[in-house]
Design a protein around this motif. Structure first.
Motif, PDB file in Angstrom:
ATOM      1  N   LEU A  49     -82.127 -11.065 -31.119  1.00  0.00           N
ATOM      2  CA  LEU A  49     -82.153 -12.495 -30.849  1.00  0.00           C
ATOM      3  C   LEU A  49     -83.374 -12.918 -30.041  1.00  0.00           C
ATOM      4  O   LEU A  49     -83.861 -14.032 -30.176  1.00  0.00           O
ATOM      5  N   HIS A  50     -83.861 -12.029 -29.194  1.00  0.00           N
ATOM      6  CA  HIS A  50     -84.949 -12.374 -28.274  1.00  0.00           C
ATOM      7  C   HIS A  50     -86.034 -11.292 -28.292  1.00  0.00           C
ATOM      8  O   HIS A  50     -86.249 -10.608 -27.301  1.00  0.00           O
ATOM      9  N   PRO A  51     -86.716 -11.100 -29.431  1.00  0.00           N
ATOM     10  CA  PRO A  51     -87.783 -10.091 -29.480  1.00  0.00           C
ATOM     11  C   PRO A  51     -88.877 -10.428 -28.477  1.00  0.00           C
ATOM     12  O   PRO A  51     -89.186 -11.608 -28.260  1.00  0.00           O
ATOM     13  N   GLN A  96     -85.333 -12.075 -37.789  1.00  0.00           N
ATOM     14  CA  GLN A  96     -84.153 -11.475 -37.165  1.00  0.00           C
ATOM     15  C   GLN A  96     -83.033 -12.484 -36.898  1.00  0.00           C
ATOM     16  O   GLN A  96     -81.964 -12.107 -36.420  1.00  0.00           O
ATOM     17  N   ARG A  97     -83.281 -13.756 -37.248  1.00  0.00           N
ATOM     18  CA  ARG A  97     -82.244 -14.791 -37.164  1.00  0.00           C
ATOM     19  C   ARG A  97     -81.976 -15.417 -38.538  1.00  0.00           C
ATOM     20  O   ARG A  97     -81.322 -16.456 -38.622  1.00  0.00           O
ATOM     21  N   ASN A 135     -73.809 -14.379 -39.521  1.00  0.00           N
ATOM     22  CA  ASN A 135     -73.690 -15.143 -38.265  1.00  0.00           C
ATOM     23  C   ASN A 135     -74.861 -14.850 -37.328  1.00  0.00           C
ATOM     24  O   ASN A 135     -74.684 -14.339 -36.219  1.00  0.00           O
ATOM     25  N   PRO A 136     -76.078 -15.121 -37.763  1.00  0.00           N
ATOM     26  CA  PRO A 136     -77.276 -14.654 -37.046  1.00  0.00           C
ATOM     27  C   PRO A 136     -77.435 -15.214 -35.641  1.00  0.00           C
ATOM     28  O   PRO A 136     -78.113 -14.592 -34.815  1.00  0.00           O
ATOM     29  N   SER A 137     -76.833 -16.362 -35.342  1.00  0.00           N
ATOM     30  CA  SER A 137     -76.996 -16.945 -34.009  1.00  0.00           C
ATOM     31  C   SER A 137     -76.022 -16.369 -32.995  1.00  0.00           C
ATOM     32  O   SER A 137     -76.163 -16.619 -31.791  1.00  0.00           O
ATOM     33  N   ASP A 138     -75.022 -15.600 -33.460  1.00  0.00           N
ATOM     34  CA  ASP A 138     -74.022 -15.028 -32.560  1.00  0.00           C
ATOM     35  C   ASP A 138     -74.559 -13.765 -31.893  1.00  0.00           C
ATOM     36  O   ASP A 138     -75.210 -12.936 -32.541  1.00  0.00           O
TER      37      ASP A 138
END
Length: 521
Positions: free
Chosen positions: A369-371, A406-407, A414-417
């Motif tokens: 989520l946060h590369p 990656q999102r 559910n990429p934002s979870d």
């Protein structure tokens, strides 16, 4: 006009018509067969798309991906920037045409910030870069060197736990404490105990401020990069700001080197390496004359390790804690795993981390989520290439939008979870998610020749520090506050608002905390 002249004129006319027709045919054929540039938004004359860039560039480029697809271009002044936002596009650049795209798109500020591009990140692909990478991989970041630094890392983590124990029940700026801990952990590994006590704490605090400024300065669009003929005028003052910030780093490195040279003797050779600096100085003495490791290289490599390692690792840790506090069931599960493996009557040790799969999944999901670098380090191509059916002109800036990949809902459920379980489930089905950059659905540290060389050190440090903070303390937000996950763009994507949380003891035996205090005194 006689008959002969008439024939000559007719012949010339006919030949002229044939030649013109042939040129028109060739021109049409070449246009028809030429590979077009990628699509993209229209811009203004001279400036291109520059006036339309938004401050949160990662969100803006993701929005353009939704409009133009997985490959599109921006015209920024005289610079063509191509943005890639799918696994297949990333694979073409980072694997299929890896050699062509092996250089990074050098920025004026980055050149100043790395002693003229003498580091491993911005050095051009060639003999010097290969020498620097060999030094990092084979000498600095091998298992033996990392194992040798285990005691130094342990000491710094225990010091952080002791400091937090002294602030039990009081609000703590978690990001600031994490940055100090990672800085001390990294600096101990790099140059040992050259800085101590209050000096180390002061340097760590200043480092966070200076590094924050540096990432913003390097990450912002610079007119000098878009219109190279304006570089000497430094219209925005970017180069001037970078030189000022670099002077701070250089003073620290000069001080450390002077202390070490005095300790070893100006002409003395380092005989028993105790930290990375010892190894580098020893390698400098034995350097290959064709590609020597100079003192400039030594300082540039130290800067790479401490700047890159501290900023990305501390940001990852802050995001991990934020995501778990926002989703308490993941925090509970991580602590339950720690209790099962370590026990509540012991402290976490470095070697425990290899037996903590859920904790490892938490870190992997955080990096999804946060590369650390949302577009990696921008690449550039030494030759014109066709990527995804479009022409990428020689010398283009190439942004691989790993943050968007990656999102991507077509790649991730559910990429934002925030769901660490996805990595545990994947392992159970035989999919091996790691940081090596072989799977272009997940490559937070890049791929190919220019993949981040500091992964082994970062992986050990992040997992160990995170596990220690979660195992030793419970964390609560002050009353009346809520966890928000808003971010801000600045090279590295950080939290918009820092985490302020209250630590409380969670180990079963209070004597463990007393033991920690004794160890660090």
């Amino acid at each position: 006009m006689d008959v002969s002249n008439q024939k000559d004129a007719a012949l010339i006319f006919t030949v002229t018509i044939v030649v013109i027709s042939w040129f028109i045919w060739v021109l049409k054929k070449s246009k028809k067969g030429s590979v077009p540039l990628p699509p993209g938004p229209r811009g203004l004359p001279l400036l291109g798309n520059l006036p339309f860039l938004e401050p949160d560039l990662h969100h803006y480029l993701r929005k353009l991906y939704g409009i133009y697809g997985p490959i599109f271009k921006l015209q920024l002044g005289r610079k063509v920037v191509v943005v890639l936002s799918s696994p297949s596009m990333a694979k073409e650049v980072l694997k299929d045409h890896d050699t062509t795209f092996a250089n990074h798109d050098v920025l004026a500020a980055a050149t100043i910030a790395t002693y003229g591009g003498s580091d491993i990140v911005w050095s051009p692909y060639g003999p010097d870069w290969r020498m620097l990478r060999r030094v990092c991989i084979q000498e600095l970041l091998n298992n033996a060197s990392l194992d040798a630094g285990r005691a130094l890392r342990r000491k710094e983590v225990l010091q952080a736990l002791a400091d937090l124990y002294a602030r039990i029940g009081s609000p703590v700026d978690v990001g600031e404490k994490i940055t100090e801990t990672i800085f001390n952990t990294m600096s101990s590994t790099l140059w040992g105990a050259s800085l101590k006590g209050e000096e180390a704490a002061t340097v760590a605090s200043e480092f966070r401020h200076v590094m924050g400024e540096m990432t913003v300065v390097i990450g912002q669009p610079n007119i000098s990069d878009l219109f190279p003929f304006l570089t000497r005028f430094d219209i925005q003052g970017v180069q001037r700001k970078t030189r000022r910030l670099m002077s701070w780093f250089d003073r620290i490195f000069v001080s450390i080197l002077e202390q070490r040279m005095k300790k070893e003797g100006v002409t003395g050779e380092v005989k028993e390496p105790k930290d990375f600096l010892d190894i580098l100085l020893k390698l400098k003495e034995k350097a290959d004359p064709k590609t020597p490791l100079t003192m400039i290289h030594v300082k540039a490599l130290l800067l790479d390790m401490v700047a890159g390692g501290v900023d990305t690792s501390s940001t990852t840790l802050e995001w991990a804690i934020a995501e778990m506090m926002h989703k308490p069931e993941t925090l509970k599960k991580a602590q339950e795993e720690l209790d099962a493996v370590v026990g509540k009557d012991h402290i976490l040790e470095d070697y425990h981390t290899s037996n903590l799969p859920f904790l490892d999944a938490v870190v992997k999901e955080t990096l999804r989520l946060h590369p650390p670098n949302v577009f990696l380090i921008p690449h550039t191509n030494s030759e014109t290439r066709v990527v995804g059916g479009y022409t990428v002109p020689k010398g283009s800036g190439v942004y691989v939008n790993v943050w968007a990949i990656q999102r991507d809902p077509s790649v991730w459920d559910n990429p934002s979870d925030f769901d660490p379980e996805r990595f545990l489930n994947a392992n159970a089905t035989g999919i091996k998610w790691d940081y090596r950059g072989n799977d272009f659905r997940y490559f937070p540290f890049g791929s190919g020749r220019r993949i981040c060389p500091g992964i082994p050190l970062a992986e050990r440090s992040v997992n160990y520090v995170l596990g220690s903070l979660l195992h030793t303390f419970n964390w609560q937000l002050p009353k009346g506050t809520k966890m928000d996950l808003a971010d801000k763009f600045g090279g590295v994507i950080k939290k918009l608002n820092p985490i302020v949380a209250i630590p409380t003891p969670r180990l079963s035996n209070p004597e463990i905390y007393s033991h920690i205090l004794k160890e660090v005194q």
